[in-house]
Motif scaffolding. Structure first.
Motif, mmCIF file in Angstrom:
data_model
loop_
_atom_site.group_PDB
_atom_site.id
_atom_site.type_symbol
_atom_site.label_atom_id
_atom_site.label_comp_id
_atom_site.label_asym_id
_atom_site.label_seq_id
_atom_site.Cartn_x
_atom_site.Cartn_y
_atom_site.Cartn_z
ATOM 1 N N TYR C 204 19.524 14.660 -36.726
ATOM 2 C CA TYR C 204 20.750 13.942 -36.353
ATOM 3 C C TYR C 204 20.565 12.962 -35.211
ATOM 4 O O TYR C 204 21.440 12.139 -34.959
ATOM 5 C CB TYR C 204 21.892 14.917 -36.034
ATOM 6 C CG TYR C 204 21.749 15.646 -34.721
ATOM 7 C CD1 TYR C 204 20.997 16.804 -34.629
ATOM 8 C CD2 TYR C 204 22.364 15.171 -33.558
ATOM 9 C CE1 TYR C 204 20.859 17.481 -33.426
ATOM 10 C CE2 TYR C 204 22.232 15.841 -32.361
ATOM 11 C CZ TYR C 204 21.476 16.991 -32.299
ATOM 12 O OH TYR C 204 21.338 17.655 -31.122
ATOM 13 N N THR C 205 19.472 13.027 -34.501
ATOM 14 C CA THR C 205 19.295 12.070 -33.402
ATOM 15 C C THR C 205 18.809 10.731 -33.958
ATOM 16 O O THR C 205 18.093 10.676 -34.946
ATOM 17 C CB THR C 205 18.250 12.580 -32.399
ATOM 18 O OG1 THR C 205 17.021 12.822 -33.086
ATOM 19 C CG2 THR C 205 18.718 13.842 -31.717
ATOM 20 N N LYS C 214 23.428 -1.120 -25.985
ATOM 21 C CA LYS C 214 24.110 -0.812 -24.721
ATOM 22 C C LYS C 214 24.200 0.701 -24.539
ATOM 23 O O LYS C 214 24.645 1.422 -25.429
ATOM 24 C CB LYS C 214 25.522 -1.417 -24.780
ATOM 25 C CG LYS C 214 26.274 -1.365 -23.464
ATOM 26 C CD LYS C 214 27.523 -2.222 -23.510
ATOM 27 C CE LYS C 214 28.564 -1.764 -22.484
ATOM 28 N NZ LYS C 214 28.056 -1.030 -21.342
ATOM 29 N N GLY C 215 23.770 1.155 -23.388
ATOM 30 C CA GLY C 215 23.805 2.582 -23.121
ATOM 31 C C GLY C 215 25.202 3.046 -22.723
ATOM 32 O O GLY C 215 26.128 2.249 -22.636
ATOM 33 N N GLY C 255 22.259 12.231 -28.863
ATOM 34 C CA GLY C 255 21.554 11.923 -30.102
ATOM 35 C C GLY C 255 21.856 10.508 -30.566
ATOM 36 O O GLY C 255 20.976 9.792 -31.065
ATOM 37 N N GLU C 256 23.090 10.100 -30.380
ATOM 38 C CA GLU C 256 23.508 8.739 -30.740
ATOM 39 C C GLU C 256 22.691 7.694 -29.978
ATOM 40 O O GLU C 256 22.392 6.626 -30.508
ATOM 41 C CB GLU C 256 25.003 8.610 -30.406
ATOM 42 C CG GLU C 256 25.648 7.295 -30.740
ATOM 43 C CD GLU C 256 25.708 7.063 -32.243
ATOM 44 O OE1 GLU C 256 25.783 5.897 -32.634
ATOM 45 O OE2 GLU C 256 25.644 8.067 -33.017
ATOM 46 N N HIS C 257 22.295 8.010 -28.755
ATOM 47 C CA HIS C 257 21.543 7.062 -27.926
ATOM 48 C C HIS C 257 20.035 7.316 -27.943
ATOM 49 O O HIS C 257 19.321 6.848 -27.064
ATOM 50 C CB HIS C 257 22.088 7.064 -26.499
ATOM 51 C CG HIS C 257 23.394 6.350 -26.400
ATOM 52 N ND1 HIS C 257 23.489 4.983 -26.268
ATOM 53 C CD2 HIS C 257 24.676 6.805 -26.487
ATOM 54 C CE1 HIS C 257 24.766 4.615 -26.243
ATOM 55 N NE2 HIS C 257 25.518 5.706 -26.376
ATOM 56 N N LEU C 348 22.856 7.607 -17.035
ATOM 57 C CA LEU C 348 22.900 6.593 -18.093
ATOM 58 C C LEU C 348 22.045 7.050 -19.262
ATOM 59 O O LEU C 348 20.862 7.367 -19.083
ATOM 60 C CB LEU C 348 22.363 5.253 -17.554
ATOM 61 C CG LEU C 348 22.211 4.126 -18.583
ATOM 62 C CD1 LEU C 348 23.577 3.612 -19.033
ATOM 63 C CD2 LEU C 348 21.374 2.986 -17.997
ATOM 64 N N LEU C 349 22.641 7.094 -20.462
ATOM 65 C CA LEU C 349 21.874 7.378 -21.685
ATOM 66 C C LEU C 349 21.637 6.046 -22.379
ATOM 67 O O LEU C 349 22.585 5.338 -22.728
ATOM 68 C CB LEU C 349 22.668 8.303 -22.609
ATOM 69 C CG LEU C 349 23.213 9.583 -21.967
ATOM 70 C CD1 LEU C 349 23.984 10.406 -22.984
ATOM 71 C CD2 LEU C 349 22.095 10.388 -21.336
#
Lengths: 410, 410, 410, 410
Positions: C204-205, C214-215, C255-257, C348-349
């Motif tokens: 899922y990542t 953009k983080g 995971g999105e980042h 920050l991710l």
């Protein structure tokens, strides 16, 4: 067709006598190996050999492993000041590892198919044996009927007698294990935690009462952490032909002065608690003297780090973690730490006590400080009163900040 | 205009007597504080008070800090089994921290502008005092002429005599410091590393020779790691009205049996090596008994981790790292580790020896194993021979892999 | 006659499906227990229940163990900053211990005679299960055919189909284990050491490439070391109804980042090396933020000691040393160390990175130093140049003495 | 009469320019020494030399200390995987020690009476300088006006201009210190804990945004723990003529990919908290790769013990504990631990991330297990299901006993 060959670690006792005959009847050629790690009294080796031959061994090997035990194991125990649970010169564990190595060497030399030992499954010795054998010679079969079949002494006795072999009647009250490092003594009192061993149970050390009124003073000298001589205050040197002779002589001399008795209590590798008496005057004296010399020449950081690493090292060895490369790393650390551990320690053995009278070394930190301007007991020319005050001031800064952080509202 | 007020930690000795008069002449109102951490013999408090008044103190405070020293410091030294460099019940360091706290409390109570102590700059005591004072009361000025001006005893004596005060003629051969934890003894022999203190230097303990032929057996009981009673085998309980009474009584009783002497050698906070004799029978007995009980109830991991953390804790306290929050964390660890340290230890004091005869506890690991099926000395119903064999086999896997990794070509 | 009852830890997979039917045929009443430690997706619990009923379970229990896993295990992993071998948020080990506890609780509740689990003997999970079961309920029989009989997937499939049950055809390329702490991924590439997992293997990542340009910036707040809130820089709070919700939400957001992927390599309890991929964004983010806050408020000694003890604690838990009382002692230490770990961290991710932007706390050591007179970056009013010089002088004394001791002839 | 000679560690900056002229006016012959530990850009050495001559130095020495810094310090930082507070490749501390050594060597070579450095008393550098100088050459006077007199930049500028020397007008927003290990960056944002450095403050690393979309893959090879080569996946080797060339090249290449930025926060030797930005791509890459290789070849015990000892080693070096013999002992341990750390690691640098793709070694524990019969991911021929079950049984014994001890009444 050639018979398969098995090497049996053989002490001449009931368990391994049983095993020898049992193996022979099962079709093995049995080679017996009697490994001496300091437990053989004068003449005993011959008795063991005769028993092996009587019971049908095709070959009998006697291996004197004392020097190797001393050089490879005991020297590091001293460098590490290792006492299990802070008190016990770990007697049996290290011996088993060396014994197992020697049995494997005999097995490889005679081209055996298997090795055998007589350890039961109740303690940790069987694990030590197997750990060494499997790592050094994974192709050798390991045969251990005493452990696997949980045989009883009665059964073994009946078996041997039915084949016409004599078995001694006497039942020993205490289970004794002798070696260079020490003698362990197990019996009814040590199976619980409350009783002390009676005077009759100890094998050669004197009681405090019986020890001479006058103690004996020794000068024990070390070079890079290894014992090189021990001389009485009268100038009598202890024997030192073999590397382990001073240790052996100190076992006798210490025991004479009531030094070296104790009861060890600690967890086994299997996880239950064990309690066992021991007599180990030599190791206790050498470690006490060695540690005193270290105080004279090592930094506080060295002593503290050595205490922790040395304890871990000794515990891992006791637990048969013999092939983990961390063991080499610990030894490298210990060897490095001994660079300056050269000098002489004055020790008094007296009525059970090991009294550390004094020490000296070319690397003495007391002398080095004197050369640098700090004459202990007579002030210092290295700093002024104002410098001392400033130091105390600066030293207080972290604590003052920590306390301010703890009280944000003040 | 009101005079500025200074609180002086006052022992009645030469240094602080000088300081008192010196401060007065410099215009301070001097408040003297005599902090008892166990070093005051009967009647001495009055002598000190009289001297303070004679020399012109405007107020004199006597603070009995014994219970606080015991409850806040000594109990943790026992829980940690702390002996500096493995041998020395750190006598002086901890006392100084408590003394400094008490002086600050007096200073805050009387609204002082400054505090003073008589430590020299040669050792570590002045750092301990300043570290505590600056963290607890950063607004207080610290006045320390003995350290800052490196005054000599001759100069101080002349100064006091010139003002008409008597100063004792006798020069003491040994510098003695007494307290609840122990007595330290410094003198010519301890300034080097080779000589032992002569019999005359010891203050109250008997020599091995003079100790009675017959030892005394004690039952010492702990609850969660704290001493709660000590009874002789004859049923005679030691006094226990105050928390520190058993310790005090063991100092006397142990000393009677030749227990508690030693010479400590170790680095100071400043970095030079120090050597000092000590008499501390009570602490040595209590720590030995406590550690024996721990062997019965703690896991090996607890004992090993406690040894390292406890040693670090004690060393940091010795080095006046008093306000680092790690000290609270260590105490939390130690308190947790004592949950099961409840039980009784049999101890024999005899001719300088502390013999650990036996122990028992409701949390005994020996008894727990028996209930679980492992009857020590009599085999185990918890596992079969085959299970033991399989365990030894699995236990050998890591070592076998490690050895294979060391010999990639085999 | 009543049938004997067995509780089976049941996931609905092949192994435990086989076991269920096998047990039933052998005459057991089988109670299935499905323990949720975060690996159940929406609706899956019902699928598992239906399968259990289809295969003949007499009762089926669903236990939501997520809160307990978080509160009792994960919070301490964060307090300890524990990453196995410095990198891996130990995913599977801790879950097994909680699962085993829950299975025992079900077994005690339904009065079972035995418990069963489907672990193989190849890894460490079977040891974890047995260690917990035997300590908590030694009277329960442990039944483990998958381990004991080394069954194959083919054999199990044939068995089930021969009884008329469907078994899915699809062979999974990767062995996936999901839980609150993270997801582990094993497959061909991880069986050796040289290959990395292909993009298709991750569950899922996002990859660094696919992560948004953009983080996202977060404010994560702690109270005494426990996460209490996480808010985006836009003021959007992450869900926090259940204690584990923030962790779950960070798994998704991280995971999105592209945050949270890794491959763990380390020795198992059995002694061989294992390598396994993982996705664990939430734990990596929380531990990074927590450690940053600790740097602001803990002393160096606390951080260094925590690192060592915390690592030991985590390793022991991973190795199922669950009942050694040292674990309580470690937790007591960790809890104490968190007293001041209250504050907020800016994180920050961004494209796989966790960037620690800043932090603040009422116990900030920077602020405490400022209040004490040391304004970082702008000098100190706490000491003069001469005091700094004197401190450097005194600080050099130990080294100068050590060097003099190393060169006795100079 | 000959003038007294002083050696000044000279960077050409304001502080040391002031000192040079000040010393000259006070009658010293001033010898300047410019020690290069990696901070000199092309041509800068000549600028510094010209400035020294302009200001009146009687001799100017340029010492290239890069190889020595790398060989004696950096290699051990990599062997130890040392990152201060778990994050910071300690940049400045180690450089100062080497610089101080070099200054002493120049002073001994030219027969100087004194040495001088321009450190202020605010940080720890002055302590590092003095600790080295006093141990190596206790007879040399140490002259440090910037520290002792707390001079201001304004005062120094006025002084130099009044003598006719130019002083640059530009006031730098950030205090930058460059070296082989890394670049440190201090400024307004780092004086507090909440703000991050702005993009403009970083000196050569790219931001994540600006880093290339496509990462670069490297093969980094080690022999006994030391870096011997680094090659891109395209087969392009990084320069390796000097021992430190790979590190330098990785600083550039890593910086190009956004790797290596961070903000360090930790206590100084003086006890206050410091916060400072850093760019150190090379050290972060090498340590990450080295640690990955260690996971393949070292035992768990080695990794855990190395982590603790390595951290202590690095912290002590940072704190200028340079002459304590424990440092040799730590290095002996580290060297021993690297015996098998030979092999190659695959590393991807991508958008700020250091991704560890894979590794291989002749001492691979994965391969050794395969040779021993444990084929990871495909089961083991080393043990049977029954042996696994027996192991789990035996492994549960200690926990079961511990739990029984905790509940004596059950």
């Amino acid at each position: 067709m050639t018979k398969r060959k098995i090497v049996l670690a053989f002490s001449g006792g009931l368990d391994t006598s049983y095993a020898l005959v049992d193996f022979r009847e099962k079709g093995w050629d049995v080679v017996t190996a009697n490994i001496d790690t300091g437990g053989l009294h004068s003449g005993e080796a011959d008795v063991v050999r005769a028993r092996a031959e009587e019971l049908g061994a095709v070959e009998h090997h006697v291996v004197d492993a004392r020097a190797e035990l001393y050089d490879r194991v005991i020297t590091y125990a001293i460098k590490a000041n290792y006492l299990r649970n802070g008190a016990y010169p770990s007697c049996v564990g290290a011996e088993r590892l060396i014994q197992a190595e020697k049995v494997v060497q005999v097995a490889l030399a005679v081209g055996a198919d298997a090795v055998a030992h007589g350890s039961t499954g109740a303690g940790a010795d069987h694990v030590r044996y197997d750990a060494v054998i499997r790592a050094l010679a994974p192709h050798l079969e390991i045969v251990t009927p005493i452990r696997d079949e949980r045989l009883t002494r009665e059964g073994e006795t009946d078996f041997l007698r039915s084949r016409g072999y004599e078995v001694s009647e006497k039942v020993k009250l205490y289970s004794i294990n002798e070696g260079l490092i020490g003698t362990s003594i197990g019996g009814e009192e040590t199976y619980g935690s409350w009783e002390y061993l009676p005077e009759s149970a100890w094998t050669y050390t004197k009681s405090i009462d019986e020890a001479p009124e006058k103690g004996v003073e020794l000068l024990i000298s070390f070079e890079k952490g290894e014992v090189v001589s021990a001389v009485t205050a009268d100038g009598e040197p202890l024997p030192s032909e073999n590397s382990y002779d001073i240790l052996s002589a100190l076992n006798v001399l210490g025991g004479e002065h009531g030094v070296g008795r104790g009861i060890h209590m600690g967890s086994t590798m299997v996880g239950n608690l064990a309690r066992v008496g021991f007599e180990a005057p030599g190791m206790l004296i050498l470690i006490a003297a060695h540690r005193e010399l270290e105080k004279l020449v090592l930094s506080n950081r060295q002593q503290a780090t050595k205490a922790t690493l040395g304890n871990t090292y000794g515990d891992l060895l006791h637990e048969a973690v013999y092939f983990d490369p961390i063991m080499d790393d610990f030894r490298a650390f210990l060897d490095s730490s001994q660079t300056r551990v050269t000098g002489t320690v004055r020790v008094l053995l007296h009525k059970g006590n090991i009294v550390l009278l004094g020490s000296r070394s070319p690397h003495s930190l007391l002398d080095a400080a004197t050369r640098s301007g700090v004459v202990y007991g007579h002030g210092s020319s290295l700093w002024t009163g104002e410098q001392a005050r400033a130091f105390a001031h600066m030293y207080s800064v972290p604590g003052a900040i920590q306390r301010a952080a703890a009280h944000p509202a003040e």
